[in-house]
Design an enzyme around this catalytic site. Sequence first.
Site, PDB file in Angstrom:
ATOM      1  N   GLU A  42      57.717  32.709  33.723  1.00  0.00           N
ATOM      2  CA  GLU A  42      57.875  31.698  34.771  1.00  0.00           C
ATOM      3  C   GLU A  42      56.919  30.522  34.580  1.00  0.00           C
ATOM      4  OE1 GLU A  42      57.188  33.715  38.461  1.00  0.00           O
ATOM      5  OE2 GLU A  42      55.138  34.265  37.951  1.00  0.00           O
TER       6      GLU A  42
ATOM      7  N   GLU B 188      44.585  35.421  40.244  1.00  0.00           N
ATOM      8  CA  GLU B 188      45.478  35.920  41.282  1.00  0.00           C
ATOM      9  C   GLU B 188      46.627  36.683  40.626  1.00  0.00           C
ATOM     10  OE1 GLU B 188      45.655  35.192  45.482  1.00  0.00           O
ATOM     11  OE2 GLU B 188      46.496  33.306  44.758  1.00  0.00           O
TER      12      GLU B 188
HETATM   13 CA    CA Z   1      54.600  35.871  39.421  1.00  0.00          CA
END
Ligand code: CA
Length: 664
Positions: free
Chosen positions: A469, A170
């Site tokens: 992240e 994704e």
């Molecule tokens: Ca992202």
Amino acid sequence: MKLRLLLLSAMLGIAVAHAHAWTVTSPGGAISVDFTITGGKPTYSVAYRGRQVVSPSTLGMQLADGTVGENMTLEGAKPRVTSHDSHWVQPWGEDDTVRNHYNEMIVRMKSRKTTSSRKLLNIAVRVYDDGFAFRYELPGNGNVEIIDELTQMRLAHDAQAWSIPSNRTEYFEGIYERGLLSAKDTVCTPLTIEYAPDVFLAVHEANLTDYASINLTPRLPGDGTVSLLTALTPWQSGVKVYGDGVVQSPWRMMIIAPTAGDLLLSRMMLNLNEPCRIADTSWIEPGRYLGIWWSIHKKKNTWEMGPAHGATTVNVKRYIDFAARHGFAGVLAEGWNPGWGQGETVTYLKAYPDFDIEGVCRYARDRGVRFIGHMESWGRAALIEQEMDDAFSWYAGMGINAVKTGYVGHLLDSKELAKSQYGIRHYRRVIECAARHHIMIDNHEPAMPTGLQRTWPNLMTQEGVRGQEYNAWSADGGNPPSHTVALPFTRGLAGPMDFTPAIFNQGDDVVPGTHPHSTLAKQLGEFVVLYSPLQMAADAIENYEGQPALTFIESCPTTWSKTVVPHAAIGQYVTIARKERGDGGRWFVGSITDEHARKLSLPLKFLDAGVRYRAMIYADAADADYERNPYAMTITQREVTSADVLTLTLARSGGCAIRLEPLH
Ligand code: CA
């Protein structure tokens, strides 16, 4: 007499077959593409330094009403090779001037027998010294639906390759895996291939404008070759591309380079895009930025309004003060607008009540800093399109010149894939609207970039990468040490990455064990190695306060006049040296390694000859180790010239960053 006739016809047969082969060679002669119409099918093959790299591979299009690419004959005159040689200047980038030097041939064909209303097919082939590219053109009028692109790229033999799978990644946020091409099922591009010790290939597309993104499916015909079949990203209808009038595909391209490092220096993808459409680019300003971002990912702040809200007037002014003191151009605050809390209506046209956006923008302007806007859509592309003109106009009036866009969600507008033609059209509309308002774009959850920044240089940087992240919250522990060492050679070939480097505090308070698996010096090295013209120093400012390592970040430019790659081993180690633009003449070097410690010899021959430089070297300390002692770093100073050779000592998942200033 009879025998002579037979001989004559056999000779004619050979002559006819040869008459249908046309060759385009690169300006320097190393790469040649042969084009034939074999059995009625357009067919090409590619040789590099006399070795076949692409075996005969066929081309064509499956349209809704028939096939174009079978029973083809040449239409009109025989194809001719033309040459092109020019230079153009990048408003920002890894180098300033790019040479666009290629030989081109356009093969015009007609189908003698097809049910399709489109009977003509033109294929343009461009051959550069660092690779080749081709694209389809379907002349004609009216609507056309492309059901499949019948593009083959048949590699002469199997090889190790780096890729992420297209069927289960994704937002392109995956770990690039090395493996035999033949063992991969589906792959996204860029696909990077270690074809031979002295041949490195990268397959991608360029100038994706109004078309579906490419994916590749390796297939084994059984003759030792590996055939890469094209799988275009579909609309929900199953159609891949809706066209009207003349339809042009993006360029299908392959970089061919003698070393992995040369892959990084190819500008072919940019050259295959259209020239800049922004007449005055002086408002486009690359630079470093900070943000209330890591604190949200680390769950110290919230996106939505509440007791721990990150984007408050007070907190953002605190970041602006820090940015002004340390030479950062921008401050990003996600969660400044309603839409993050339960039941809130998303809008980009007003701020949360605890965020005085006009006051903050004024405060920033007075200190030479810009507030960076943010538009998270949760996949609602239609909402962005509805509000963007008013929003960009409002932002620009307040002095905002950059906006980060986001599309978290499996589908755009609950129906179409982001990398489908639907998404490609949307992203383009945003870039063009932003350009009208003098807004730079940092696009998250994008389609894979294809070099559009040449045409629209306000498209600064994009995500489409497994970024920092994951080192905050990923259940798998975060990015492995090899990740950022593979990225320049894989995702990085598609253009700037908003990876968001420079995390100084490696606490794992959100998920135990999840933190950046690198030394502090490697975080500095990544600031140079992972290119982005808007480069975020991603940590919270309290983690930068009083840190000597920040003196490297706060001096490091984000646009360059020249880039060289002294060391390149995909997924193992890489060193990149870049020269700043303007009169300063400084060089910045970043070097990073995987989980293995290394000593690398770095000849400084890229420096200007006859100039003495002061080198500030930010290095792993002797006892540094990414698992046991990540912060141990030394900062040393010495004088060097282009005749010197430095030894870089990198710890396990370590790095090195060097600033070289001319001494006058
Ligand atoms: Ca992202």
